[in-house]
Design an enzyme around this catalytic site. Sequence first.
Site, short mmCIF file in Angstrom:
data_model
loop_
_atom_site.label_atom_id
_atom_site.label_comp_id
_atom_site.label_asym_id
_atom_site.label_seq_id
_atom_site.Cartn_x
_atom_site.Cartn_y
_atom_site.Cartn_z
N ASP A 45 10.60 46.74 26.62
CA ASP A 45 11.86 47.09 27.26
C ASP A 45 11.56 47.41 28.73
O ASP A 45 10.45 47.14 29.23
CB ASP A 45 12.59 48.22 26.51
N HIS A 46 12.53 48.02 29.40
CA HIS A 46 12.38 48.30 30.84
C HIS A 46 11.36 49.40 31.11
O HIS A 46 11.00 49.61 32.27
CB HIS A 46 13.74 48.70 31.42
N CYS A 100 7.07 50.00 25.17
CA CYS A 100 8.24 50.62 25.79
C CYS A 100 7.73 51.83 26.58
O CYS A 100 6.53 51.93 26.87
CB CYS A 100 9.31 50.97 24.76
N GLY A 101 8.63 52.75 26.94
CA GLY A 101 8.19 53.88 27.75
C GLY A 101 7.09 54.67 27.07
O GLY A 101 6.05 54.96 27.67
N GLY A 103 6.30 53.91 23.50
CA GLY A 103 5.86 53.19 22.30
C GLY A 103 6.49 53.75 21.03
O GLY A 103 6.44 53.12 19.98
N GLY A 139 9.83 54.58 20.24
CA GLY A 139 11.06 53.92 19.77
C GLY A 139 10.76 52.56 19.17
O GLY A 139 11.35 52.18 18.14
N MET A 140 9.87 51.82 19.80
CA MET A 140 9.50 50.50 19.27
C MET A 140 8.90 50.63 17.87
O MET A 140 9.20 49.84 16.98
CB MET A 140 8.49 49.83 20.21
N HIS A 184 -7.82 51.94 8.54
CA HIS A 184 -7.22 52.74 7.46
C HIS A 184 -5.82 52.27 7.09
O HIS A 184 -5.42 52.38 5.93
CB HIS A 184 -7.13 54.22 7.87
N HIS A 189 -8.32 52.60 0.77
CA HIS A 189 -7.10 52.58 1.58
C HIS A 189 -6.02 51.68 0.97
O HIS A 189 -4.84 51.85 1.26
CB HIS A 189 -7.41 52.10 3.01
C1 RB5 Z 1 13.70 53.98 27.81
O1 RB5 Z 1 14.07 54.84 28.83
C2 RB5 Z 1 12.82 54.71 26.81
O2 RB5 Z 1 13.59 55.59 26.06
C3 RB5 Z 1 12.10 53.70 25.93
O3 RB5 Z 1 11.36 52.85 26.71
C4 RB5 Z 1 11.13 54.27 24.91
O4 RB5 Z 1 10.26 55.19 25.49
C5 RB5 Z 1 11.72 54.77 23.66
O5 RB5 Z 1 11.04 55.20 22.73
#
Ligand code: RB5
Length: 149
Positions: free
Chosen positions: A8-9, A65-66, A68, A70-71, A98, A133
């Site tokens: 993402d951004h 992502c910012g 990792g 949320g991803m 593991h 494992h």
């Molecule tokens: C975006 O601002 C941020 O929330 C996203 O990149 C990530 O860190 C979410 O987990």
Amino acid sequence: MKIAIACDHGAFDQKVMLVDYLKESGHEIVDFGLEENRTVDYPDYALPVAEAVSAGTVDRGVLVCGTGLGMAMAANKVPGIRAANVVSTEFAKLAREHNDANIITLSGRFTEPELNRELVRIFLETEFAGGHHIPRLEKIAKIEERSSQ
Ligand code: RB5
């Protein structure tokens, strides 16, 4: 290996850097974006990578992502996905040995590019240890099955 990647951004520049690194290392890349830096919702980018890994059309996934976080949360909702948010070389190794992680999620804001390259290298080169494992991963799969009924 065939590797799906997306960001993402919060991590656009790092995703570009990782794509270059992975191609230079001889991997085949399926890039699900971003193609240019703009504000997006990370679940929309975690989903195609997680689905490709789950379907077996790629070997592994890389999500950035910012943080990792949320991803990882989004990817782990897809059946068969074991996404690990990794911030150290030890975690990269253990996520494979593991947990047999099939997706690595990385922070574009809090981890330096050089370290992220190293984390991905370790993630791709480390084998699952198997043995004791295996039943633990089977228990995770059972939780997934129960939750989808
Ligand atoms: C975006 O601002 C941020 O929330 C996203 O990149 C990530 O860190 C979410 O987990």
